[in-house]
Design a protein around this motif. Structure first.
Motif, PDB file in Angstrom:
ATOM      1  N   ASP A 141       0.706  -1.468   0.284  1.00 30.85           N
ATOM      2  CA  ASP A 141      -0.077  -0.504  -0.120  1.00 30.85           C
ATOM      3  C   ASP A 141       0.566   1.127  -0.008  1.00 30.85           C
ATOM      4  N   ILE A 142       2.035   1.331   0.703  1.00 28.66           N
ATOM      5  CA  ILE A 142       2.744   2.934   0.659  1.00 28.66           C
ATOM      6  C   ILE A 142       3.425   2.864  -0.183  1.00 28.66           C
ATOM      7  N   VAL A 143       3.787   2.072  -0.472  1.00 20.64           N
ATOM      8  CA  VAL A 143       4.767   2.204  -2.074  1.00 20.64           C
ATOM      9  C   VAL A 143       4.092   2.659  -3.173  1.00 20.64           C
ATOM     10  N   THR A 144       2.645   2.350  -2.787  1.00 18.27           N
ATOM     11  CA  THR A 144       2.165   3.284  -4.550  1.00 18.27           C
ATOM     12  C   THR A 144       2.469   4.555  -4.415  1.00 18.27           C
ATOM     13  N   SER A 145       2.979   5.638  -3.290  1.00 13.97           N
ATOM     14  CA  SER A 145       3.172   6.806  -2.943  1.00 13.97           C
ATOM     15  C   SER A 145       4.648   7.085  -3.193  1.00 13.97           C
ATOM     16  N   GLY A 146       5.100   6.133  -3.635  1.00 13.57           N
ATOM     17  CA  GLY A 146       6.801   5.782  -4.106  1.00 13.57           C
ATOM     18  C   GLY A 146       7.374   6.210  -3.059  1.00 13.57           C
ATOM     19  N   ALA A 147       6.680   5.678  -1.589  1.00 11.17           N
ATOM     20  CA  ALA A 147       7.228   5.776  -0.292  1.00 11.17           C
ATOM     21  C   ALA A 147       8.372   4.311  -0.369  1.00 11.17           C
ATOM     22  N   LYS A 148       9.199   4.213   0.681  1.00  9.57           N
ATOM     23  CA  LYS A 148      10.363   3.173   0.747  1.00  9.57           C
ATOM     24  C   LYS A 148      10.053   2.745   2.563  1.00  9.57           C
ATOM     25  N   PRO A 149      10.019   1.316   2.520  1.00 11.76           N
ATOM     26  CA  PRO A 149       9.337   0.994   3.776  1.00 11.76           C
ATOM     27  C   PRO A 149      10.673   1.186   5.199  1.00 11.76           C
ATOM     28  N   MET A 150       9.911   2.230   5.875  1.00  8.77           N
ATOM     29  CA  MET A 150      11.483   1.999   6.733  1.00  8.77           C
ATOM     30  C   MET A 150      11.400   0.698   7.863  1.00  8.77           C
ATOM     31  N   PHE A 151      10.435   0.599   8.752  1.00 10.17           N
ATOM     32  CA  PHE A 151       9.860  -0.622   9.605  1.00 10.17           C
ATOM     33  C   PHE A 151       8.672  -0.615   9.742  1.00 10.17           C
ATOM     34  N   PHE A 152       8.521  -1.612  10.485  1.00  8.02           N
ATOM     35  CA  PHE A 152       7.257  -2.409  10.695  1.00  8.02           C
ATOM     36  C   PHE A 152       6.478  -3.209  12.367  1.00  8.02           C
ATOM     37  N   LEU A 153       5.590  -2.609  12.615  1.00  9.88           N
ATOM     38  CA  LEU A 153       4.964  -2.919  13.707  1.00  9.88           C
ATOM     39  C   LEU A 153       3.904  -4.489  13.627  1.00  9.88           C
ATOM     40  N   ASP A 154       3.719  -5.157  14.537  1.00 10.98           N
ATOM     41  CA  ASP A 154       2.922  -6.276  14.117  1.00 10.98           C
ATOM     42  C   ASP A 154       2.193  -6.193  15.611  1.00 10.98           C
ATOM     43  N   TYR A 155       1.041  -6.945  15.164  1.00  9.94           N
ATOM     44  CA  TYR A 155      -0.181  -7.205  16.228  1.00  9.94           C
ATOM     45  C   TYR A 155      -0.700  -8.733  16.336  1.00  9.94           C
ATOM     46  N   PHE A 156      -0.463  -9.540  17.117  1.00 10.24           N
ATOM     47  CA  PHE A 156      -1.181 -10.875  17.174  1.00 10.24           C
ATOM     48  C   PHE A 156      -2.121 -10.991  18.669  1.00 10.24           C
ATOM     49  N   PHE A 206       1.612  -2.957  10.345  1.00 11.48           N
ATOM     50  CA  PHE A 206       1.684  -1.383  10.296  1.00 11.48           C
ATOM     51  C   PHE A 206       2.586  -0.932  10.373  1.00 11.48           C
ATOM     52  N   ALA A 207       3.089   0.099   8.706  1.00 10.36           N
ATOM     53  CA  ALA A 207       4.305   0.610   8.063  1.00 10.36           C
ATOM     54  C   ALA A 207       4.501   1.332   8.188  1.00 10.36           C
ATOM     55  N   VAL A 208       5.196   1.963   7.913  1.00 11.09           N
ATOM     56  CA  VAL A 208       5.537   3.388   7.520  1.00 11.09           C
ATOM     57  C   VAL A 208       6.706   3.795   7.305  1.00 11.09           C
ATOM     58  N   GLY A 209       6.469   4.125   6.026  1.00 14.06           N
ATOM     59  CA  GLY A 209       7.989   4.696   5.053  1.00 14.06           C
ATOM     60  C   GLY A 209       7.988   6.302   4.590  1.00 14.06           C
ATOM     61  N   SER A 210       8.931   6.259   4.095  1.00 13.45           N
ATOM     62  CA  SER A 210       9.104   7.926   3.492  1.00 13.45           C
ATOM     63  C   SER A 210       9.572   7.907   1.840  1.00 13.45           C
ATOM     64  N   VAL A 211       8.837   8.862   1.842  1.00 15.74           N
ATOM     65  CA  VAL A 211       9.428   9.562   0.265  1.00 15.74           C
ATOM     66  C   VAL A 211       9.417  11.119   0.261  1.00 15.74           C
ATOM     67  N   LYS A 212      10.374  11.407  -0.127  1.00 13.77           N
ATOM     68  CA  LYS A 212      10.638  13.369  -0.676  1.00 13.77           C
ATOM     69  C   LYS A 212       9.669  13.586  -1.104  1.00 13.77           C
ATOM     70  N   LYS A 213       9.402  15.071  -0.272  1.00 17.12           N
ATOM     71  CA  LYS A 213       7.745  15.912  -0.860  1.00 17.12           C
ATOM     72  C   LYS A 213       8.300  15.843  -2.473  1.00 17.12           C
ATOM     73  N   ASP A 214       9.232  16.136  -3.247  1.00 18.91           N
ATOM     74  CA  ASP A 214       8.750  16.074  -5.083  1.00 18.91           C
ATOM     75  C   ASP A 214       9.438  14.965  -5.871  1.00 18.91           C
ATOM     76  N   ALA A 215       8.782  13.736  -5.071  1.00 24.42           N
ATOM     77  CA  ALA A 215       8.999  12.827  -5.609  1.00 24.42           C
ATOM     78  C   ALA A 215       7.681  11.644  -5.346  1.00 24.42           C
ATOM     79  N   VAL A 216       6.406  12.290  -4.676  1.00 25.50           N
ATOM     80  CA  VAL A 216       5.081  11.479  -4.368  1.00 25.50           C
ATOM     81  C   VAL A 216       4.907  10.991  -5.787  1.00 25.50           C
ATOM     82  N   ILE A 217       4.437   9.475  -5.635  1.00 20.89           N
ATOM     83  CA  ILE A 217       3.632   9.419  -6.453  1.00 20.89           C
ATOM     84  C   ILE A 217       2.146   9.954  -6.475  1.00 20.89           C
ATOM     85  N   ASP A 218       1.645  10.830  -6.771  1.00 17.57           N
ATOM     86  CA  ASP A 218       0.118  10.840  -6.276  1.00 17.57           C
ATOM     87  C   ASP A 218      -0.974  10.509  -8.087  1.00 17.57           C
ATOM     88  N   GLY A 219      -0.390  10.628  -8.865  1.00 10.77           N
ATOM     89  CA  GLY A 219      -1.834  10.522 -10.007  1.00 10.77           C
ATOM     90  C   GLY A 219      -1.677  11.493 -10.486  1.00 10.77           C
TER      91      GLY A 219
END
Length: 389
Positions: A141-156, A206-219
């Motif tokens: 989901d988050i890579v669709t914005s051009g973001a590289k995932p940084m970290f992930f958390l889980d709930y079991f 739960f995943a969090v990534g980042s992308v530069k503002k000028d590199a966002v893929i937004d359609g």
């Protein structure tokens, strides 16, 4: 899955074209389109259902003969209505990931689960790949914005902690994080007696990534004539399993039965269904780095019909040639065993394409010549929704 932005996230979404999480009712150039619904039957074959998908209509139906997602207990329209109501309270939702301004970048967050695919894992006592599904659903989901995932958390969560089973689940999560090159930062294990059936558990990620503002893929730069490129899926992935289980029950087949049409590589129905969701992070980021990508849609619940238009500006549609990719045998079996209409198949399942990229034509040509499998599905045209040719 629709992502709800954190408090204050993308609060300027109606004015900021870089915010890809605008709701269907906001005016951001890349905001999600209304849910597209309906279709027409025109000719014979596996894809007899062709024609335009228009906003504001209901699926064409099947005269009560075949199963639908709603028959299985999942009402996509009700989910869309809930998103609309939430958007009225917290503007800035509707995209595949939630964007939060952070210096010269956006933090992009996503959350999801595995759904009732877990039921099949319980039945087959196979727990070592379901964690890959969990990671995949959020990082894809988050890579669709051009973001590289940084970290992930889980709930079991479970009623009684079986350490051996939990270890297998976490093993899959670790593998999913390895495939997406992100850190498993932490998680929560909740033991809640009497809350779940014996031997069962639930998962959230739960995943969090980042992308530069000028590199966002937004359609927002998508234009008529752009190419629609599809990346193949590994199977059903992690959506539509309520309908899958309904079809399985109706068919009288067992998970251990051989999947019809599997060819020279015999495969059971169960193993075909439990094939872990493909993680597209490395492939998609590599394609983005080559240039020419304007929009990306993760094909999850809602299939082609509801997900592709989410990345389009108003007045544009996707023209999809339905014979331009190989449909895996599992989808053909599901359609036939459940007598499911094509309209319903395309609104419930990924049909063999897990990620769709909208690209400049010349950039698409280079990707199609590459080593990674990809299909030219069609092109962007004037209109709305999806038009099947």
């Amino acid at each position: 899955m629709e992502s709800i932005a954190a408090s204050g996230a993308c609060s300027l979404s109606q004015h900021d074209p870089c915010c890809a999480t605008a709701s269907p009712n906001t005016a951001a150039p890349s905001c999600a389109r209304p849910i597209v619904q309906a279709g027409k039957q025109q000719q014979q074959g596996f894809f007899p259902w062709r024609g335009a998908i228009r906003s504001g209509r209901r699926p064409c139906g099947n005269g009560g003969a075949g199963l639908t997602y709603k028959d299985a207990g999942v009402d996509i329209d009700a989910g869309a209505e809930l998103v609309r109501r939430i958007a009225a309270m917290a503007p800035g939702i509707g995209g595949f990931g939630g964007l939060y301004p952070f210096g010269d970048s956006y933090l992009v967050a996503g959350t999801d689960g595995v759904g009732t695919k877990l039921k099949l894992a319980f039945q087959m006592s196979k727990h070592d790949t379901i964690g890959i599904d969990l990671v995949a659903m959020s990082v894809n989901d988050i890579v669709t914005s051009g973001a590289k995932p940084m970290f992930f958390l889980d709930y079991f969560a479970t009623s009684h902690l079986d350490v051996d089973i939990a270890e297998q689940v976490i093993k899959g999560i670790v593998e999913g994080c390895r495939q997406s090159d992100c850190a498993l930062l932490g998680g929560e294990t909740a033991e809640m007696p009497d809350f779940y059936a014996p031997g069962e558990y639930d998962l959230s990620g739960f995943a969090v990534g980042s992308v530069k503002k000028d590199a966002v893929i937004d359609g927002s730069r998508i234009a008529a004539g752009d190419a629609v490129v599809g990346l193949p899926s590994t199977g059903v992935h992690s959506n539509g399993f309520s309908l899958v289980r309904k079809i399985l029950a109706k068919s009288g087949r067992s998970l251990s039965d051989e999947l019809p049409g599997a060819g020279h590589s015999p495969l059971t129905i169960g193993h075909a269904l439990l094939a872990p969701t493909k993680i597209y992070v490395e492939q998609v980021l590599d394609i983005i780095a080559k240039g020419g990508v304007k929009g990306i849609a993760h094909i999850t619940g809602g299939g082609f019909t509801d997900n592709i238009p989410r990345v389009f500006p108003e007045g544009l549609a996707a023209e999809v040639r339905v014979g331009s990719w190989t449909v895996p045998p599992i989808f053909k079996w599901l359609k036939e065993a459940g007598n499911v209409e094509e309209a319903e198949m395309f609104r419930t399942f990924n049909m063999g394409i897990g990620m769709v990229l909208i690209m400049e034509q010349m950039a698409a040509e280079q990707i199609l010549k590459g080593d990674e499998p990809a299909f030219l599905l069609g092109q962007v045209i004037n209109g709305e929704g999806v038009v099947y040719k």
